[in-house]
Design a protein around this motif. Structure first.
Motif, short mmCIF file in Angstrom:
data_model
loop_
_atom_site.label_atom_id
_atom_site.label_comp_id
_atom_site.label_asym_id
_atom_site.label_seq_id
_atom_site.Cartn_x
_atom_site.Cartn_y
_atom_site.Cartn_z
N CYS A 22 0.83 -1.22 0.00
CA CYS A 22 0.00 0.00 0.00
C CYS A 22 0.85 1.26 0.00
O CYS A 22 0.50 2.25 -0.65
CB CYS A 22 -0.93 -0.01 1.21
SG CYS A 22 -2.20 -1.30 1.14
N HIS A 47 -7.42 -2.64 2.46
CA HIS A 47 -6.27 -1.72 2.43
C HIS A 47 -5.68 -1.66 1.02
O HIS A 47 -5.33 -0.58 0.53
CB HIS A 47 -5.20 -2.18 3.43
CG HIS A 47 -5.58 -1.99 4.86
ND1 HIS A 47 -6.33 -0.92 5.30
CD2 HIS A 47 -5.30 -2.76 5.97
CE1 HIS A 47 -6.51 -1.02 6.61
NE2 HIS A 47 -5.88 -2.13 7.04
N GLY A 51 -5.33 1.55 -1.52
CA GLY A 51 -4.06 1.92 -2.17
C GLY A 51 -4.22 2.06 -3.67
O GLY A 51 -3.67 2.97 -4.29
#
Length: 303
Positions: A22, A47, A51
Motif C-alpha cells: 500500500c 487496504h 491503495g
C-alpha cells in the motif's frame, strides 16, 4: 525513480507485507501489481483497494485466481476503480464473480477513462454478464473502449450471449484481441464470429482453442479470410475437431496478408525517410534532390 512492479503468486500475505504494498501504491512507485492466487484477510484486501484508489502510477492490476472471492470484495474493488484513473489492464481470471458480481463492478468499469484490457476468464459469467461487457466495448466520452478482452472458460454463456457479443464486436468495438478459448461455442457461434471478424476493422487476434469446432467452422473461417479484407493476423484453432490441412490453409492465408502489409509498411517508411526521392517508372529516370542548405543538387539519369 521509475515505477516498478510487485508480483507475488500463491502466498499468504502478512499485514506487514500488505502495508508495504500500500505504501508503494500511495507513493506512485508501482506500475504493475500482481497478487495472483494469494491469500489475505478481508481487512488487508480493503487496504489494498484503498491503495489502488490513491495510486496514479498503477497501470496493470492482476488479482487472478480467487482473490476477489466474495461480493464484499467486489464492492471494495469497484469503489477503488471509481477513484483510480491510471489502471489500463485489469485481470480477474478465476474469480467467482458471476453475473451479479459483474453487475456491481460494471458501473466503475463503464466510467474508467484508461481501461483498455480486461480478463474475465473463468469468472462464472452468463448471458447477463456478456450483455454488460458489450457495453464496455465502444468508446464513449470519458472512456476509450476495450482493446483486449478475455472471456475464456465461461461455459454458462449460451449461443444467445455469444451472438450478442459478436454483434457488438462487429458494430462498435475497437477490440484488437479477443480470447474465447475453452468455451463450448460450436459451429453456430463460430459462424457468427466469422461475420464479426469480417466486419471489424481492428480485430487482429482471435483465440478459439478448445471451443468444439469442426471442419464446418474451419471452412467458414477459411472463406472469410480468403474473400474479405480483415485486420485478422492470428486465429488459434488448436484442440478442435478440425483437419490439419484446413488449419494450415487458414494459417497460410493469414501469413500472406501479414507479409503484404509488412511490405507496404516498409515502402511507406522508405518514402517517409526519403521524401525527396521521386521515381518515374515510365521514363526510367530517378531524380535525387537534397534539401539541406549548402548541399548540391544532384541529378542522376538511368538509361
Amino acid at each position: 525513480m521509475l515505477p516498478g512492479s510487485i508480483q507475488i503468486s500463491g502466498e499468504t500475505l502478512s499485514s506487514a507485507e500488505v502495508r508495504d504494498i500500500c505504501a508503494g501504491l500511495r507513493e506512485n512507485s508501482v506500475r504493475l501489481l500482481s497478487l495472483r492466487g494469494c491469500r489475505l484477510s478481508e481487512r488487508d484486501f480493503g487496504h489494498v483497494c484503498r491503495g489502488v484508489a490513491e495510486s496514479h502510477s498503477l497501470a496493470q492490476l492482476n488479482l487472478n485466481l480467487g482473490i476477489v472471492s466474495n461480493i464484499n470484495r467486489v464492492k471494495q474493488l469497484a469503489e477503488a476503480l471509481k477513484t483510480n484513473r491510471s489502471v489500463q489492464s485489469l485481470f480477474l481470471h478465476g474469480s467467482p464473480l458471476t453475473d451479479a458480481g459483474l453487475a456491481l463492478l460494471n458501473p466503475a468499469l463503464c466510467i474508467h477513462p484508461s481501461l483498455v484490457a480486461l480478463d474475465l476468464g473463468d469468472c462464472m459469467l452468463g448471458d447477463e454478464g456478456i450483455n454488460l461487457i458489450c457495453g464496455l466495448l465502444p468508446p464513449d466520452g470519458a472512456k476509450s473502449g476495450l482493446k483486449e478482452l478475455t472471456l475464456s472458460a465461461n461455459p454458462g454463456v449460451t449461443s444467445k450471449g455469444w451472438g450478442r457479443l459478436a454483434i457488438a464486436v462487429a458494430h462498435s468495438s475497437q477490440l484488437r484481441v479477443l480470447n474465447l478459448d475453452y468455451n463450448p461455442l460450436g459451429d453456430q457461434v463460430a459462424g457468427m464470429l466469422a461475420v464479426a471478424v469480417a466486419s471489424s476493422r481492428t480485430l487482429e487476434v482471435l483465440d478459439l482453442e478448445g471451443t468444439g469446432l469442426t471442419n464446418q467452422s474451419a471452412q467458414t473461417l477459411l472463406d472469410m479470410v480468403e474473400n474479405y479484407p480483415t485486420a485478422l493476423r492470428t486465429l488459434i484453432l488448436a484442440e478442435n475437431n478440425i483437419s490439419p490441412e484446413l488449419q494450415q490453409q487458414i494459417s497460410d492465408l493469414l501469413s500472406e496478408g501479414e507479409e503484404e502489409e509488412e511490405s507496404e509498411a516498409r515502402e511507406v517508411t522508405a518514402r517517409e525517410k526519403n521524401p525527396w526521392i521521386c521515381q518515374n517508372n515510365s521514363s526510367s529516370q530517378m531524380v535525387l534532390m537534397t534539401s539541406g542548405l549548402g548541399d548540391s543538387l544532384l541529378a542522376e539519369t538511368e538509361m
